[in-house]
Design a protein around this motif. Structure first.
Motif, PDB file in Angstrom:
ATOM      1  N   ASP A 164       0.839  -1.193   0.000  1.00 10.71           N
ATOM      2  CA  ASP A 164       0.000   0.000   0.000  1.00 10.71           C
ATOM      3  C   ASP A 164       0.871   1.239   0.000  1.00 10.71           C
ATOM      4  O   ASP A 164       0.554   2.245  -0.602  1.00 10.71           O
ATOM      5  N   SER A 165       1.986   1.160   0.734  1.00  8.20           N
ATOM      6  CA  SER A 165       2.893   2.292   0.822  1.00  8.20           C
ATOM      7  C   SER A 165       4.261   1.842   0.336  1.00  8.20           C
ATOM      8  O   SER A 165       4.821   0.874   0.843  1.00  8.20           O
ATOM      9  N   THR A 488       1.399   1.835 -12.034  1.00  8.99           N
ATOM     10  CA  THR A 488       1.004   1.749 -10.623  1.00  8.99           C
ATOM     11  C   THR A 488       0.651   3.109 -10.070  1.00  8.99           C
ATOM     12  O   THR A 488      -0.383   3.279  -9.420  1.00  8.99           O
ATOM     13  N   SER A 491      -2.692   4.172 -11.439  1.00  7.05           N
ATOM     14  CA  SER A 491      -3.864   3.483 -10.910  1.00  7.05           C
ATOM     15  C   SER A 491      -4.083   3.847  -9.448  1.00  7.05           C
ATOM     16  O   SER A 491      -5.214   3.884  -8.974  1.00  7.05           O
ATOM     17  N   LYS A 492      -2.993   4.143  -8.711  1.00  9.50           N
ATOM     18  CA  LYS A 492      -3.183   4.548  -7.322  1.00  9.50           C
ATOM     19  C   LYS A 492      -3.895   5.892  -7.247  1.00  9.50           C
ATOM     20  O   LYS A 492      -4.767   6.103  -6.418  1.00  9.50           O
ATOM     21  N   ASN A 495      -7.516   5.275  -8.161  1.00  8.57           N
ATOM     22  CA  ASN A 495      -8.270   4.614  -7.107  1.00  8.57           C
ATOM     23  C   ASN A 495      -8.606   5.554  -5.970  1.00  8.57           C
ATOM     24  O   ASN A 495      -9.613   5.407  -5.302  1.00  8.57           O
ATOM     25  N   ARG A 496      -7.725   6.510  -5.729  1.00 10.94           N
ATOM     26  CA  ARG A 496      -7.973   7.408  -4.620  1.00 10.94           C
ATOM     27  C   ARG A 496      -9.190   8.273  -4.903  1.00 10.94           C
ATOM     28  O   ARG A 496      -9.937   8.643  -4.013  1.00 10.94           O
TER      29      ARG A 496
END
Lengths: 501, 197
Positions: A164-165, A488, A491-492, A495-496
């Protein structure tokens, strides 16, 4: 055609009564551990790793393969019935799967999952049979800079894409890499970070680290929250465990799409099957929105079929990448690589040349394991749920004793038991604060390769860093890595802003 | 994925005190129960992770300084790669400290009774204590007694309420393992005290 002949010989090796027994034992163990809530297949393989010295390599790997795939099957069973996925890879199939179960379609959901996993795994195994030898030939051309690029690729991808991080993922990776540097340096013979303790001249045992991080740390984590978790409710399973024709027709395209999404991810090291299962789920949801009568949210059979197929397809090709390149993409694969090293075998091109009597029965056993698991899971899934009747105190007490047994039996030293406890506390703290464990395992396993190839490359170039990006293979690897990172990040961000799961 | 509850906490931008005070505070943070009181520590026990990472990096530096390397070693010697790791380790530790300071874990007021993500230290203590006893006692007590002790402690820590029944179950379990693995597979498990009988 050569592959087929070799595979046929492999089947002869795999279908001996003794090896069939190991497949069965592996499948049973894997499914059992997968079914138990909160436990995943990586824990089962970690607990079994110390047993390698009691078995011959072929038997051990055949059993591991059974455990690996069995864990995936069992995991989804519990995800569907109780909404408690044991590993990240089962989360995506839990959304619609559990809703199907709540809507009174639990047996059909279990059947959809089992068949999906079977299709994905079978397709992947077939692909591995034909592609793995080619891949191994390709990797025979690898020099130090290529191997360094490969290791770096695996490090960055697993620690930043899956976690996640990214900072937490990299922290986990650095801890793993640091653990791997302890011991006598293979290139110069210098003693490093041992404080003069002879117990760690040969380095910190991979078995101790694996059992500590993935098994004992897990037990500590579960124990620390057991009394404070609400007990999940289990959905009853009644009715036909088979699919009707229209259900098969509904699920079939999703199985196919899921498999197609899952296959390439076995070779791309992004930390196992979590990413492809979510991608498959997402694709099905988007397709579903365009239909006249959207099923998602009400227990859509396609929302379960696709991630299941994707998950097992990835696991299958991941085994191919492990065998042909020596590249582990998940913590379970990292443990399998550790097991190869226990036997003094190095996966990669040489394995296909020198150990054909091991590789081909192992590949053949994938097919056998798939069939065995389909038989074990399709009609008997409700029986597996009975495992939950084991009282939790005894379950965790038993697992803890097995951790101690495994480490003491392989090392025979109190020192390793204390180390096991210390590392387990580290694993516990990492879990508690959401630091992923897979990068640590991959760092520990691939660390020595990364260091020796980096130093070899720099030695041969006389300290000129540009050697690391010379040649087509490293450039392609770094290019793909940048591409993956860009996707990535994108998409992050997306998604947020938009979340409707 | 492991702890979804921690992900939702995107607290207000806290004033960030200098990292040095945070480092010293983290040592006490491990001991204190998180989420109690309104001081600086609650929600910041996550500093344990950067502390461990910084500790490992420091150990690497200490090892590099005390390492005896032969005179004529060529450029990427045995110190080269650990040095890279130590640098990256320090940088990541600093980033993690910043992250914890800016986003401390918050306990939901409504969820206070169920404690979904705070740790049960009593259970952990039973496990760790039991395992220490097992590790230190295995050679003297022998596998059967030490293993049974471990089993009993873990079962008790995880919440079993039947100590006497557990004891007999633990002895049966460890004896079965001894029979299966030491007698059956020929593993080298110590017989300890019971060996002389």
């Amino acid at each position: 055609m050569e592959s087929l002949n070799l595979l046929a010989e492999g089947f002869q090796g795999a279908l001996t009564p003794m090896n069939l027994l190991w497949v069965l034992v592996g499948c049973l163990l894997g499914t059992a551990v997968g079914v138990l809530p909160g436990l995943g297949s990586s824990m089962a393989v970690a607990l079994l790793l110390p047993m390698t010295f009691a078995l011959d390599p072929t038997a051990a790997f055949i059993m591991f393969a059974g455990v690996y795939f069995g864990g995936l099957f069992g995991d989804s069973t519990m995800g569907i019935l109780m909404n408690t996925p044991g590993q990240g890879s089962a989360i995506a199939s839990t959304f619609e799967g559990h809703k199907m179960a709540l809507a009174g379609r639990a047996p059909q959901a279990l059947a959809t999952a089992a068949i999906g996993a079977f299709i994905g795994g079978m397709t992947a195994s077939l692909l591995v049979v034909f592609l793995a030898p080619r891949l191994a030939e390709l990797s025979a051309m690898f020099g130090p800079q290529e191997y360094f690029a490969l290791a770096l690729f695996a490090f960055v991808a697993t620690s930043s894409v899956v976690a996640d991080s990214a900072v937490k993922g990299l922290a986990s990776l650095v801890i793993g890499l640091a653990i791997a540097t302890v011991g006598i340096d293979a290139m110069s013979g210098v003693e490093r970070f041992t404080l003069g303790a002879p117990q760690i001249f040969d380095g910190i045992s991979l078995i101790t680290v694996t059992v500590a991080i993935l098994a004992l740390g897990e037990v500590l984590h579960v124990a620390s929250r057991l009394k404070r978790e609400r007990n999940p409710r289990q959905v009853n399973v009644k009715g036909r465990p088979f699919l009707k024709r229209h259900e098969l027709k509904e699920a079939a395209p999703a199985w196919a799409r899921g498999t197609a999404i899952g296959l390439p991810f076995g070779v791309i090291p992004v930390g196992g099957s979590e990413v492809p299962t979510f991608m498959a789920y997402d694709l099905e949801r988007r397709l579903d929105r365009r239909r006249k009568d959207p099923q998602f949210g009400k227990g859509a059979i396609r929302g379960l079929a696709a991630p299941e197929a994707a998950g097992n397809a990835t696991t299958g090709t991941a085994m191919g990448a492990l065998l042909a390149l020596g590249l582990p993409v998940s913590s379970t694969a990292a443990i399998m690589l550790a097991a190869f090293q226990q036997y003094g075998l190095q996966p990669g091109p040489l394995l296909f040349e020198r150990s054909t009597d091991l590789v081909w029965p192992l590949l053949a056993s994938f097919f056998v394991a798939m069939v065995v698991l389909l038989i074990l899971n399709l009609p008997f899934a409700p029986l597996w749920a009975k495992l939950l009747l084991i009282p939790k105190p005894y379950l965790y007490a038993g697992i803890t004793v097995f951790c101690g047994l495994g480490v003491y039996a392989t090392s025979g030293r109190i020192f390793d038991l204390i180390l096991l406890l210390a590392l387990a506390l580290l694993g516990f703290a990492m879990r508690r604060y959401g630091v992923p464990l897979a990068p640590l395992m991959i760092g520990m396993v691939l660390g020595p390769l990364a260091e020796s190839s980096l130093r070899d490359a720099l030695l041969s170039s006389g300290g000129d860093w540009s050697i690391l990006v010379s040649g087509p293979i490293p450039l392609v690897l770094y290019g793909v890595l940048l591409l993956i990172l860009a996707i990535t990040v994108r998409s992050k961000v997306v998604n947020r802003t938009r979340r409707d799961v | 994925m492991n702890s979804p509850s921690t992900e939702t906490t995107s607290g207000p931008p806290w004033d960030t005190p200098p990292a040095s005070s945070a480092e010293s505070a983290a040592g006490q943070g491990r001991a204190s129960e998180p989420g109690r009181g309104q001081g600086f520590l609650p929600g910041r026990s996550g500093l344990v992770i950067p502390l461990v990472l910084a500790g490992i990096s420091t150990y690497l530096v200490y090892g590099m300084v005390t390492m005896t390397v032969p005179e004529n070693t060529d450029f990427p010697g045995p110190r080269f790669y650990p040095m890279l790791l130590a640098i990256v380790g320090y940088v990541l530790a600093a980033l993690l400290v910043l992250d914890v300071l800016r986003h401390p874990e918050k306990r939901d007021a409504e969820d206070a009774a169920s404690y979904t993500f705070h740790s049960d230290w009593k259970a952990v203590a039973w496990l760790v204590g039991g395992f220490l006893l097992f590790a230190l006692g295995i050679e003297f007590l022998g596998w059967i007694i030490a293993g049974a002790l471990l089993f009993w402690c873990v079962a008790r820590g995880v919440g079993s309420k039947r100590p006497v029944f557990d004891l007999s179950l633990a002895l049966v379990f460890s004896s079965l393992i001894y029979l299966g693995f030491a007698v059956g597979l020929g593993l080298n498990l110590p017989s300890g005290l019971l060996g002389g009988l």
